[in-house]
Every structure is written in C-alpha cells, then in structure tokens.
Write a protein that holds these residues in place. Sequence first.
Motif, PDB file in Angstrom:
ATOM      1  N   THR A  32     -11.795   0.703  -3.847  1.00 25.77           N
ATOM      2  CA  THR A  32     -11.952   1.910  -3.036  1.00 25.77           C
ATOM      3  C   THR A  32     -13.405   2.130  -2.620  1.00 25.77           C
ATOM      4  O   THR A  32     -13.664   2.783  -1.617  1.00 25.77           O
ATOM      5  CB  THR A  32     -11.444   3.155  -3.787  1.00 25.77           C
ATOM      6  N   LYS A  76     -14.096  -1.353   0.682  1.00 28.16           N
ATOM      7  CA  LYS A  76     -12.867  -1.765   1.361  1.00 28.16           C
ATOM      8  C   LYS A  76     -13.056  -3.010   2.221  1.00 28.16           C
ATOM      9  O   LYS A  76     -12.114  -3.735   2.472  1.00 28.16           O
ATOM     10  CB  LYS A  76     -12.322  -0.609   2.201  1.00 28.16           C
ATOM     11  N   THR A  95       0.843  -1.190   0.000  1.00 30.62           N
ATOM     12  CA  THR A  95       0.000   0.000   0.000  1.00 30.62           C
ATOM     13  C   THR A  95       0.878   1.240   0.000  1.00 30.62           C
ATOM     14  O   THR A  95       2.081   1.145   0.226  1.00 30.62           O
ATOM     15  CB  THR A  95      -0.956  -0.035   1.224  1.00 30.62           C
ATOM     16  N   GLN A 107      -7.587  -3.800  -3.714  1.00 34.68           N
ATOM     17  CA  GLN A 107      -8.605  -3.208  -2.842  1.00 34.68           C
ATOM     18  C   GLN A 107      -9.509  -2.304  -3.669  1.00 34.68           C
ATOM     19  O   GLN A 107      -9.039  -1.428  -4.389  1.00 34.68           O
ATOM     20  CB  GLN A 107      -7.952  -2.410  -1.720  1.00 34.68           C
ATOM     21  N   ASP A 115       4.032  -0.338   3.592  1.00 40.04           N
ATOM     22  CA  ASP A 115       3.422   0.940   3.221  1.00 40.04           C
ATOM     23  C   ASP A 115       4.522   1.881   2.753  1.00 40.04           C
ATOM     24  O   ASP A 115       5.213   2.523   3.559  1.00 40.04           O
ATOM     25  CB  ASP A 115       2.657   1.531   4.403  1.00 40.04           C
ATOM     26  N   HIS A 146      -3.546   3.574   1.044  1.00 44.29           N
ATOM     27  CA  HIS A 146      -4.505   3.563  -0.061  1.00 44.29           C
ATOM     28  C   HIS A 146      -4.072   2.609  -1.165  1.00 44.29           C
ATOM     29  O   HIS A 146      -2.891   2.279  -1.284  1.00 44.29           O
ATOM     30  CB  HIS A 146      -4.656   4.968  -0.658  1.00 44.29           C
ATOM     31  N   ASN A 147      -5.028   2.211  -1.974  1.00 43.81           N
ATOM     32  CA  ASN A 147      -4.768   1.374  -3.150  1.00 43.81           C
ATOM     33  C   ASN A 147      -3.981   0.112  -2.800  1.00 43.81           C
ATOM     34  O   ASN A 147      -2.959  -0.201  -3.414  1.00 43.81           O
ATOM     35  CB  ASN A 147      -4.035   2.164  -4.234  1.00 43.81           C
ATOM     36  N   SER A 148      -4.462  -0.612  -1.819  1.00 39.32           N
ATOM     37  CA  SER A 148      -3.764  -1.821  -1.377  1.00 39.32           C
ATOM     38  C   SER A 148      -3.878  -2.938  -2.408  1.00 39.32           C
ATOM     39  O   SER A 148      -4.912  -3.105  -3.045  1.00 39.32           O
ATOM     40  CB  SER A 148      -4.338  -2.301  -0.045  1.00 39.32           C
TER      41      SER A 148
END
Length: 109
Positions: free
Chosen positions: A73, A76, A44, A71, A99, A48-50
Amino acid sequence: MSDNRLPTHLEIAGMIRSVQAAGGFATVLHKGERDAGSICVIATHNGHNSTLWERMPQLDGSRKFVATKLQDTENKTDFEEYLARRLRQDPDSWQIELDIENAERFIAV
C-alpha cells in the motif's frame, strides 16, 4: 502424455462470468495465447489490497494457483512494475483482474 486442462480462454471466461454473477467486476487486462497461455490473476476488493495469483507447477506434477505478489500500500508502483515485467517475460500470458470480496474463491477452484 495427455493434457486435460481447459483452453485458457475458456478457463478465463468461466472465472469472469462467475465473478460477475456474484456481483463483482472482472476484466481481461492483457489477452495472451488463446489455448495454452499462462494466467496471472490480480485479485482485489474495491481496488485495494491486490494479490497476484499465478499457476505454478507442484512437486506432484499438478499445477495450482499460488499467491506470488502482494501489493504494498505504500509503494503501489512496485506491483505495477512487477506485472509489466511478467508480461515482458511471457508475452503469451493473460492478465485478468477480479474485483470482489474473497476473489481467490473464484480462481480455478
């Protein structure tokens, strides 16, 4: 047949140290079997945007990391439910989060 792979805990420690040395955040979300547990990497950037990366067997017999889940958005909870389902299927697996921008560059290259 000999297995040349590093024990899982050492591979994970290396990924975590590399991400942290590059200024990112990395943590173990679920600790699995120390030497041979499978690895699920949640990549990630700023939370965000995992993307979930899992090591998959290849046709040539090798095992490489492949992106298996993105993931959404808008939903989630679907991603979280998938991670929980993977743990129920394989309680010996590890789940770690990296991350940092372009986290995939740190995934067992």
